[in-house]
Scaffold this active site. Structure first.
Site, PDB file in Angstrom:
ATOM      1  N   ARG A  19       0.862  -1.175   0.000  1.00  0.00           N
ATOM      2  CA  ARG A  19       0.000   0.000   0.000  1.00  0.00           C
ATOM      3  C   ARG A  19       0.903   1.231   0.000  1.00  0.00           C
ATOM      4  NH1 ARG A  19      -2.030  -3.517   4.020  1.00  0.00           N
ATOM      5  NH2 ARG A  19      -4.134  -4.308   3.611  1.00  0.00           N
ATOM      6  N   LYS A  35      -1.985  -2.487   8.027  1.00  0.00           N
ATOM      7  CA  LYS A  35      -3.153  -1.996   8.753  1.00  0.00           C
ATOM      8  C   LYS A  35      -3.262  -2.656  10.116  1.00  0.00           C
ATOM      9  CE  LYS A  35      -6.176  -0.642   4.936  1.00  0.00           C
ATOM     10  NZ  LYS A  35      -7.505  -0.856   4.299  1.00  0.00           N
ATOM     11  N   HIS A  78      -2.625   2.209  -5.786  1.00  0.00           N
ATOM     12  CA  HIS A  78      -3.448   1.020  -5.588  1.00  0.00           C
ATOM     13  C   HIS A  78      -3.638   0.248  -6.886  1.00  0.00           C
ATOM     14  CE1 HIS A  78      -4.988  -0.365  -1.800  1.00  0.00           C
ATOM     15  NE2 HIS A  78      -6.039  -0.894  -2.380  1.00  0.00           N
ATOM     16  N   ARG A 120      -0.828  -2.025  -6.946  1.00  0.00           N
ATOM     17  CA  ARG A 120      -1.067  -3.127  -5.996  1.00  0.00           C
ATOM     18  C   ARG A 120      -2.023  -4.147  -6.625  1.00  0.00           C
ATOM     19  NH1 ARG A 120      -1.316  -4.510  -0.371  1.00  0.00           N
ATOM     20  NH2 ARG A 120      -3.405  -4.987   0.394  1.00  0.00           N
ATOM     21  N   HIS A 166      -4.037  -8.960   3.790  1.00  0.00           N
ATOM     22  CA  HIS A 166      -5.479  -8.933   4.024  1.00  0.00           C
ATOM     23  C   HIS A 166      -5.818  -9.752   5.266  1.00  0.00           C
ATOM     24  CE1 HIS A 166      -6.413  -8.078  -0.502  1.00  0.00           C
ATOM     25  NE2 HIS A 166      -6.123  -6.986   0.170  1.00  0.00           N
ATOM     26  N   TYR A 216     -10.030 -10.838  -6.603  1.00  0.00           N
ATOM     27  CA  TYR A 216      -9.153 -11.046  -7.756  1.00  0.00           C
ATOM     28  C   TYR A 216      -9.546 -12.279  -8.560  1.00  0.00           C
ATOM     29  CZ  TYR A 216      -6.437  -7.388  -5.607  1.00  0.00           C
ATOM     30  OH  TYR A 216      -6.064  -6.180  -5.069  1.00  0.00           O
TER      31      TYR A 216
END
Length: 297
Positions: free
Chosen positions: A142, A166, A234, A237, A260, A269
């Site tokens: 990110r 995150k 992004h 990414r 994730h 995806y």
């Protein structure tokens, strides 16, 4: 609780606060508060959001926040019921992630180079662009993770990069030789700045801003002949994830590389792959042209 127990990012906390404020204002108009809200009061709030033209995705996200809030009140004994329990969440539109083709990524990387006669400032800007794009595409970072990388992250001959994502979660991502070399070239060029960051800003004691990087990406995109509107960190990414999946990567491995928390986030995806397969069949199958919309292929 979100800050202390879940280490939620400042942007996440701000979004939750905005959602709670929005709900509280709507409830106030019908004589209720967040603590005394009824299911009907919350339904009125959702209707208000829709009337304001907010997308189904936004309404669903805001409702998710409110559901978490009332679960928290229930568990803490502040309420004896959950007024959000039976609220229907609008089905969000499935927006497939945008990504570049492999040839477009290569064109973008090639466009980072500056001619021999370029000024020192332009050559340095090219080093920054190359290192950033190589790392974004090779590791699926990110933009916040990239710009927060410490200068020592590339010390020595490391083959893995430690990334704090995150919620403060850490993960290891492999480094390609070209990404490592590009980053080390930048470290060497910036050795006199004594910055703690791999990508220092104008003030070396601070990291480069997102806006500064966006300008670099915009310029490189123009040189590569790509529409800057299609470019963002992004998108790189998404390109990283899509290309890995195309070449046979496992979905669980991709989840770990992207950081994730939930594999459901990674599964989008697979939809990208499905759409690509449909396009391939429509373009190349000998009977595709005679099938009209391709429903019989």
């Amino acid at each position: 609780m979100q800050a202390a127990e879940r280490a939620a990012a400042p942007n996440t906390l701000a979004a939750y606060q905005a959602d709670l404020d929005s709900c509280a204002q709507s409830l106030q108009r019908v004589g209720q508060t967040l603590h005394t809200a009824t299911t009907d009061g919350l339904r009125n709030w959702l209707a208000d959001l829709s009337a304001q033209g907010q997308s189904r995705r936004t309404v669903a996200r805001r409702l998710s926040c409110i559901r978490q809030y009332y679960l928290f009140l229930l568990r803490e004994g502040m309420r004896t019921d959950n007024p959000a329990e039976h609220l229907d969440s609008p089905r969000a539109e499935q927006a497939l992630p945008r990504f570049l083709s492999e040839s477009e990524v290569l064109a973008l990387l090639d466009a980072c180079a500056e001619p021999e006669g370029a000024s020192a400032a332009k050559k340095h800007r090219a080093l920054v662009a190359r290192a950033a794009l190589e790392l974004l595409y090779a590791s699926g970072l990110r933009i916040s993770e990239l710009l927060a990388l410490p200068r020592q992250a590339l010390a020595g001959d490391q083959r893995m990069l430690s990334v704090r994502g995150k919620g403060g979660r850490e993960r290891l991502v492999p480094l390609s030789d070209s990404a490592r070399q590009a980053a080390q070239a930048l470290v060497q060029a910036d050795s006199g700045l004594n910055s703690p960051y791999l990508f220092p800003g104008r003030d070396p004691s601070r990291a480069m801003t997102r806006q500064a990087f966006d300008r670099i990406l915009h310029d490189v995109g123009l040189k590569a002949g790509l529409d800057p509107a299609r470019l963002s960190p992004h998108v790189l990414r998404h390109s990283f994830a899509t290309h890995l999946l195309t070449h046979g990567a496992d979905l669980r491995a991709l989840q770990m590389l992207l950081g994730h928390a939930d594999i459901a986030t990674t599964q989008i995806y697979t939809h990208v792959q499905t759409e690509r397969l449909k396009q391939v069949v429509a373009q190349h199958h000998p009977l595709a042209a005679s099938q009209g919309d391709g429903s019989g292929v």
